[in-house]
Design a protein around this motif. Structure first.
Motif, mmCIF file in Angstrom:
data_model
loop_
_atom_site.group_PDB
_atom_site.id
_atom_site.type_symbol
_atom_site.label_atom_id
_atom_site.label_comp_id
_atom_site.label_asym_id
_atom_site.label_seq_id
_atom_site.Cartn_x
_atom_site.Cartn_y
_atom_site.Cartn_z
ATOM 1 N N ALA A 133 -76.180 92.510 -70.039
ATOM 2 C CA ALA A 133 -77.486 91.977 -69.650
ATOM 3 C C ALA A 133 -78.387 93.109 -69.178
ATOM 4 O O ALA A 133 -77.928 94.108 -68.620
ATOM 5 C CB ALA A 133 -77.311 90.945 -68.545
ATOM 6 N N ALA A 134 -79.679 92.934 -69.425
ATOM 7 C CA ALA A 134 -80.662 93.928 -68.980
ATOM 8 C C ALA A 134 -82.017 93.247 -68.853
ATOM 9 O O ALA A 134 -82.404 92.474 -69.725
ATOM 10 C CB ALA A 134 -80.761 95.090 -69.972
ATOM 11 N N ARG A 135 -82.701 93.519 -67.771
ATOM 12 C CA ARG A 135 -84.088 93.088 -67.707
ATOM 13 C C ARG A 135 -84.874 93.880 -68.751
ATOM 14 O O ARG A 135 -84.423 94.924 -69.227
ATOM 15 C CB ARG A 135 -84.644 93.334 -66.304
ATOM 16 C CG ARG A 135 -84.053 92.400 -65.241
ATOM 17 C CD ARG A 135 -84.274 92.907 -63.841
ATOM 18 N NE ARG A 135 -83.481 94.112 -63.603
ATOM 19 C CZ ARG A 135 -83.330 94.682 -62.411
ATOM 20 N NH1 ARG A 135 -83.915 94.152 -61.349
ATOM 21 N NH2 ARG A 135 -82.601 95.776 -62.267
ATOM 22 N N THR A 136 -86.017 93.378 -69.118
ATOM 23 C CA THR A 136 -86.836 94.069 -70.131
ATOM 24 C C THR A 136 -87.501 95.276 -69.482
ATOM 25 O O THR A 136 -88.725 95.341 -69.314
ATOM 26 C CB THR A 136 -87.883 93.100 -70.721
ATOM 27 O OG1 THR A 136 -88.493 92.361 -69.660
ATOM 28 C CG2 THR A 136 -87.254 92.152 -71.718
ATOM 29 N N HIS A 137 -86.652 96.227 -69.121
ATOM 30 C CA HIS A 137 -87.115 97.434 -68.427
ATOM 31 C C HIS A 137 -86.201 98.593 -68.807
ATOM 32 O O HIS A 137 -84.981 98.444 -68.908
ATOM 33 C CB HIS A 137 -87.081 97.211 -66.907
ATOM 34 C CG HIS A 137 -87.848 98.233 -66.123
ATOM 35 N ND1 HIS A 137 -87.398 99.512 -65.915
ATOM 36 C CD2 HIS A 137 -89.051 98.154 -65.501
ATOM 37 C CE1 HIS A 137 -88.279 100.191 -65.199
ATOM 38 N NE2 HIS A 137 -89.293 99.380 -64.932
ATOM 39 N N GLU A 138 -86.779 99.750 -68.988
ATOM 40 C CA GLU A 138 -86.008 100.925 -69.410
ATOM 41 C C GLU A 138 -84.882 101.263 -68.430
ATOM 42 O O GLU A 138 -83.819 101.733 -68.833
ATOM 43 C CB GLU A 138 -86.938 102.126 -69.580
ATOM 44 C CG GLU A 138 -87.912 101.976 -70.747
ATOM 45 C CD GLU A 138 -88.807 103.193 -70.928
ATOM 46 O OE1 GLU A 138 -88.612 104.196 -70.176
ATOM 47 O OE2 GLU A 138 -89.691 103.161 -71.797
ATOM 48 N N ASN A 139 -85.109 101.017 -67.133
ATOM 49 C CA ASN A 139 -84.098 101.358 -66.129
ATOM 50 C C ASN A 139 -82.821 100.531 -66.270
ATOM 51 O O ASN A 139 -81.751 100.940 -65.809
ATOM 52 C CB ASN A 139 -84.663 101.171 -64.718
ATOM 53 C CG ASN A 139 -85.725 102.200 -64.372
ATOM 54 O OD1 ASN A 139 -85.851 103.226 -65.041
ATOM 55 N ND2 ASN A 139 -86.509 101.926 -63.344
ATOM 56 N N ASP A 140 -82.939 99.362 -66.882
ATOM 57 C CA ASP A 140 -81.755 98.536 -67.124
ATOM 58 C C ASP A 140 -81.120 98.835 -68.477
ATOM 59 O O ASP A 140 -79.907 98.686 -68.643
ATOM 60 C CB ASP A 140 -82.135 97.052 -67.089
ATOM 61 C CG ASP A 140 -82.086 96.468 -65.681
ATOM 62 O OD1 ASP A 140 -82.001 97.245 -64.715
ATOM 63 O OD2 ASP A 140 -82.139 95.228 -65.557
ATOM 64 N N ILE A 141 -81.936 99.239 -69.417
ATOM 65 C CA ILE A 141 -81.446 99.469 -70.784
ATOM 66 C C ILE A 141 -80.737 100.814 -70.913
ATOM 67 O O ILE A 141 -79.696 100.926 -71.583
ATOM 68 C CB ILE A 141 -82.622 99.379 -71.781
ATOM 69 C CG1 ILE A 141 -83.217 97.958 -71.736
ATOM 70 C CG2 ILE A 141 -82.182 99.743 -73.193
ATOM 71 C CD1 ILE A 141 -84.535 97.832 -72.460
ATOM 72 N N HIS A 142 -81.270 101.826 -70.254
ATOM 73 C CA HIS A 142 -80.699 103.175 -70.382
ATOM 74 C C HIS A 142 -79.228 103.257 -69.964
ATOM 75 O O HIS A 142 -78.425 103.902 -70.672
ATOM 76 C CB HIS A 142 -81.534 104.178 -69.574
ATOM 77 C CG HIS A 142 -81.140 105.599 -69.802
ATOM 78 N ND1 HIS A 142 -81.360 106.262 -70.996
ATOM 79 C CD2 HIS A 142 -80.491 106.494 -68.999
ATOM 80 C CE1 HIS A 142 -80.895 107.495 -70.916
ATOM 81 N NE2 HIS A 142 -80.352 107.661 -69.711
ATOM 82 N N PRO A 143 -78.806 102.600 -68.858
ATOM 83 C CA PRO A 143 -77.378 102.669 -68.494
ATOM 84 C C PRO A 143 -76.447 102.098 -69.571
ATOM 85 O O PRO A 143 -75.306 102.555 -69.698
ATOM 86 C CB PRO A 143 -77.304 101.843 -67.211
ATOM 87 C CG PRO A 143 -78.677 101.889 -66.635
ATOM 88 C CD PRO A 143 -79.589 101.906 -67.818
#
Length: 412
Positions: free
Chosen positions: A97-107
């Motif tokens: 899961a990831a919010r629609t934000h780069e900080n969640d997607i990058h990990p």
């Protein structure tokens, strides 16, 4: 005698159009969305790995490993699970899961690079008018945020599963615009969510059909449609089945329905119903580890299994009622286990590695007592049967094994 010949099954009279068109996929949210319940414990890595292997044993297609954007503990747990899948060469696929934000997607991308496991990014954002009003979100903000996040994930080499929260209370125009934008930006799976547990089966059917006809078909792309439901109205499994009939391919669910508020669609109940409905590939799947899966999740999260919970609850295949027990006992005397497991149950227990249990209580007949004793190797003498029968009739509860054995000892 074939037991199926003794049952007139009205469930099979529905037209083919009221069944899923093809094979059904299952995505397990137990270790992510299921842990959003304020009453659960976050299991240890070792416990999560045990649950992961039970998912694999049940043939579950994929799981949500967690939300690594939540912090170091989440990153460590997701990484450990991903590494276990790689090291043990498990078939189960993974998403995060990831919010629609780069900080969640990058990990997520970092964990993919570290472990070598392909992980789909399940990027989510709220969609309904009530959520937009509360958050002061404009339509353009939602569209631009979604587009930016999906393009970023694709650029990092991640497959994208685009999730709209509260889809079942979202207006048709925004449903079309959000999913169409996601598909145009590279998402190849879209998730329709009943986040607040608002939907009924009729509503689920209508919404999924709308998405199939107004978004997926016009896109010309091979897009998987998922359903993610909650149980606030007690309709989680019913809604999921309706979504499949309407064209969804994959259902998201959690063991025991754990999750926020009253929880998510129950994974175990989905497995049971797909098995009994003869839906591919679950009609051929070995589900004898279902209870072990539920018990492992119960132990790890601290969520008890109600005694009357379908299939895996302690009372699911247990009776102390005289008339019911007598029918089961007569079936056993015909040397027909399937008959015994079906005469008073709509779920054949042997399909899930379980069996009928006959106990003794205030509503029991003497046949209960005789069966209980003989099943455990005791001689069912008239004196002993009468002693236990009298004890049961004066009791306000089903007798425990210790109470019955007191009678056995006293009769010796």
């Amino acid at each position: 005698m074939n037991v199926s010949e003794l049952i007139y099954d009205w469930n099979k009279l529905s037209p083919q159009s009221q069944r899923p068109a093809g094979s059904v996929l299952l995505n397990d949210e137990t270790l992510r969305d299921g842990l959003q319940s304020p009453s659960v414990r976050d299991p240890s890595i070792e416990q999560k790995i045990e649950i992961l292997h039970l998912m694999e044993a049940l043939g579950i297609n994929s799981l949500d490993l967690g939300l690594p954007g939540a912090g170091p503990r989440a990153v460590n747990h997701v990484t450990a699970l991903a590494q276990e899948i790689v090291d043990r060469k498990l078939k189960i696929q993974a998403n995060c899961a990831a919010r629609t934000h780069e900080n969640d997607i990058h990990p997520i991308a970092e964990i993919v690079q570290k472990t070598g496991l392909p992980i789909q990014a399940a990027t989510f954002i709220g969609s309904s008018p009530i959520r937009r009003y509360t958050e002061n979100w404009t339509d353009d903000f939602l569209l631009q945020t979604s587009e930016k996040a999906i393009r970023y994930a694709v650029k990092l080499g991640l497959e994208v599963m685009y999730v709209t929260e509260d889809t079942t209370r979202c207006d048709p125009e925004m449903v079309k615009r959000l999913y169409s934008t996601a598909i145009n930006c590279g998402a190849r799976a879209i998730v329709i969510c009943d986040t607040a547990g608002h939907a009924t089966p009729v509503g689920a059917l209508a919404l999924v059909k709308f998405v199939m006809q107004e978004v997926v078909k016009p896109s010309g792309e091979n897009v998987r449609v998922d359903w993610h439901g909650h149980c606030d109205r007690g309709l989680g499994t019913a809604n999921a089945l309706a979504a499949l009939v309407a064209g969804a391919t994959c259902i998201h669910a959690c063991a025991l329905g754990v999750g926020e508020r009253v929880g998510n669609t129950q994974m175990d109940q989905m497995l049971v119903n797909l098995k009994l409905m003869g839906i591919s590939p679950w009609d051929q799947q070995d589900l004898t580890q279902l209870k072990a899966y539920c018990e492992a999740v119960s132990t790890a999260t601290g969520v008890p299994i109600p005694v009357n919970y379908p299939v895996v609850g302690d009372d699911a295949f247990r009776t102390a009622t005289g008339v019911h027990a007598a029918a089961v006992i007569k079936a056993y005397k015909k040397n027909d286990v399937e008959l015994a497991n079906t005469v008073y149950s709509g779920v054949p227990s042997q399909l899930f590695g379980l069996e009928q249990v006959i106990d003794v209580g205030p509503m029991s007949g003497k046949s209960n007592v005789q069966f209980w004793l003989e099943h455990r190797g005791y001689a069912a003498t008239d004196e002993l049967v009468d002693r236990i029968y009298r004890r049961a009739k004066t009791s306000d509860h089903t007798l425990s094994e210790a109470e019955i054995l007191e009678c056995v000892t006293a009769a010796q």
